[in-house]
Design a protein around this motif. Structure first.
Motif, PDB file in Angstrom:
ATOM      1  N   SER A   1       0.864  -1.175   0.000  1.00 46.32           N
ATOM      2  CA  SER A   1       0.000   0.000   0.000  1.00 46.32           C
ATOM      3  C   SER A   1       0.901   1.225   0.000  1.00 46.32           C
ATOM      4  O   SER A   1       2.129   1.117  -0.033  1.00 46.32           O
ATOM      5  CB  SER A   1      -0.920   0.004   1.228  1.00 46.32           C
ATOM      6  N   ARG A   2       0.302   2.396   0.083  1.00 49.58           N
ATOM      7  CA  ARG A   2       1.102   3.617   0.144  1.00 49.58           C
ATOM      8  C   ARG A   2       1.935   3.671   1.420  1.00 49.58           C
ATOM      9  O   ARG A   2       2.963   4.349   1.460  1.00 49.58           O
ATOM     10  CB  ARG A   2       0.198   4.846   0.060  1.00 49.58           C
ATOM     11  N   ALA A   3       1.500   2.977   2.465  1.00 46.61           N
ATOM     12  CA  ALA A   3       2.216   2.986   3.739  1.00 46.61           C
ATOM     13  C   ALA A   3       3.075   1.742   3.932  1.00 46.61           C
ATOM     14  O   ALA A   3       4.138   1.798   4.550  1.00 46.61           O
ATOM     15  CB  ALA A   3       1.219   3.105   4.892  1.00 46.61           C
TER      16      ALA A   3
ATOM     17  N   PRO B   1       5.793   0.652   0.024  1.00 47.31           N
ATOM     18  CA  PRO B   1       5.366   1.668  -0.942  1.00 47.31           C
ATOM     19  C   PRO B   1       6.021   1.524  -2.316  1.00 47.31           C
ATOM     20  O   PRO B   1       5.395   1.822  -3.338  1.00 47.31           O
ATOM     21  CB  PRO B   1       5.757   2.992  -0.270  1.00 47.31           C
ATOM     22  N   GLU B   2       7.286   1.062  -2.360  1.00 53.56           N
ATOM     23  CA  GLU B   2       7.952   0.911  -3.660  1.00 53.56           C
ATOM     24  C   GLU B   2       7.296  -0.191  -4.483  1.00 53.56           C
ATOM     25  O   GLU B   2       7.107  -0.048  -5.695  1.00 53.56           O
ATOM     26  CB  GLU B   2       9.445   0.611  -3.443  1.00 53.56           C
TER      27      GLU B   2
ATOM     28  N   PHE C   1       4.223  -1.086  -4.132  1.00 50.38           N
ATOM     29  CA  PHE C   1       2.908  -0.550  -4.479  1.00 50.38           C
ATOM     30  C   PHE C   1       2.998   0.294  -5.743  1.00 50.38           C
ATOM     31  O   PHE C   1       2.188   0.144  -6.667  1.00 50.38           O
ATOM     32  CB  PHE C   1       2.380   0.290  -3.311  1.00 50.38           C
ATOM     33  N   ARG C   2       3.987   1.189  -5.829  1.00 52.32           N
ATOM     34  CA  ARG C   2       4.170   2.031  -7.006  1.00 52.32           C
ATOM     35  C   ARG C   2       4.444   1.188  -8.243  1.00 52.32           C
ATOM     36  O   ARG C   2       3.989   1.497  -9.347  1.00 52.32           O
ATOM     37  CB  ARG C   2       5.322   3.019  -6.791  1.00 52.32           C
TER      38      ARG C   2
ATOM     39  N   GLU D   1       2.214   8.806  -8.743  1.00 54.55           N
ATOM     40  CA  GLU D   1       2.286   7.666  -7.832  1.00 54.55           C
ATOM     41  C   GLU D   1       2.903   6.417  -8.428  1.00 54.55           C
ATOM     42  O   GLU D   1       3.426   5.597  -7.692  1.00 54.55           O
ATOM     43  CB  GLU D   1       0.884   7.316  -7.316  1.00 54.55           C
ATOM     44  N   THR D   2       2.834   6.232  -9.721  1.00 56.05           N
ATOM     45  CA  THR D   2       3.287   4.973 -10.297  1.00 56.05           C
ATOM     46  C   THR D   2       4.775   5.007 -10.613  1.00 56.05           C
ATOM     47  O   THR D   2       5.383   6.074 -10.753  1.00 56.05           O
ATOM     48  CB  THR D   2       2.512   4.638 -11.585  1.00 56.05           C
TER      49      THR D   2
END
Length: 214
Positions: free
Chosen positions: A3-5, A8-9, A11-12, A108-109
């Motif tokens: 997730s973003r938390a 995070p890497e 997730f992106r 974000e990506t």
């Protein structure tokens, strides 16, 4: 889990990785609001005007078979649209469809599509099943891509006619993206047609090409 938390890497990479970083089997969405991203009145007016221009450029009763999507800044979108129509006309290709949309910034990506708020111009033109038409189609696609790149824009990855040089010009971090995909999946278990095409594109050895007509 990512997730973003948490992670995070990863997730992106997962949300913008075109399937190169694994298979997503479960997704949890948190919807903040419904509807499209807000636009300024100037942007809304620009998109409406561009779609009106596009409607006048389309050929009647033409069914699109090949499409190319470009991203350009709002300030030059009208000029790009006119030049694209002239380019296709010069190549003898009928403009079958044009769609203009406002695109919000992607921050974000791992491989962002829109680096800032911009305008998407998706052009469809007719496929003709002859060798000469195929050559003209490939030339037109590359020229349209150059048209977007010359104005600091981009094109949607996955176009079969885009050269390695064009991919690198539009996406300077693409080689790093492929390296990260290889690092996370050294056995290349997660692959698809999109990834296979671009890996092959970057593995090719450059060679000089010369054309001559006698």
């Amino acid at each position: 889990r990512a997730s973003r938390a948490t992670n995070p890497e990863l997730f992106r990479a997962a949300i913008g990785g075109h399937g190169a970083f694994g298979v997503i089997y479960s997704v949890t969405l948190r919807l903040a609001r419904a509807g499209a991203a807000p636009q300024t009145p100037a942007m809304e007016a620009s998109v409406l005007r561009l779609n009106a221009c596009a409607a006048m450029l389309r050929a009647e009763h033409a069914e699109p078979a090949v499409s190319l999507e470009m991203l350009v800044s709002p300030g030059c979108a009208e000029e790009v649209l006119a030049e694209a129509a002239a380019l296709l006309h010069a190549r003898g290709l009928a403009l079958a469809s044009v769609q203009v949309r406002s695109i919000a910034q992607d921050a974000e990506t791992l491989l962002p599509w829109a680096r800032s708020r911009c305008v998407s111009i998706e052009i469809g033109f007719v496929r003709t099943a002859t060798l000469s038409a195929g050559v003209r189609r490939a030339q037109a696609c590359r020229e349209l891509i150059d048209l977007a790149l010359a104005r600091g824009g981009r094109f949607r990855l996955g176009n079969a006619y885009a050269s390695r040089e064009q991919v690198e010009a539009g996406y300077p971090d693409f080689a790093a993206f492929l390296a990260e995909a290889r690092r996370s999946d050294p056995a290349e278990r997660f692959t698809n047609a999109w990834l296979h095409h671009h890996r092959n594109l970057f593995r090719r050895v450059p060679c000089e090409v010369r054309w001559s007509c006698e």
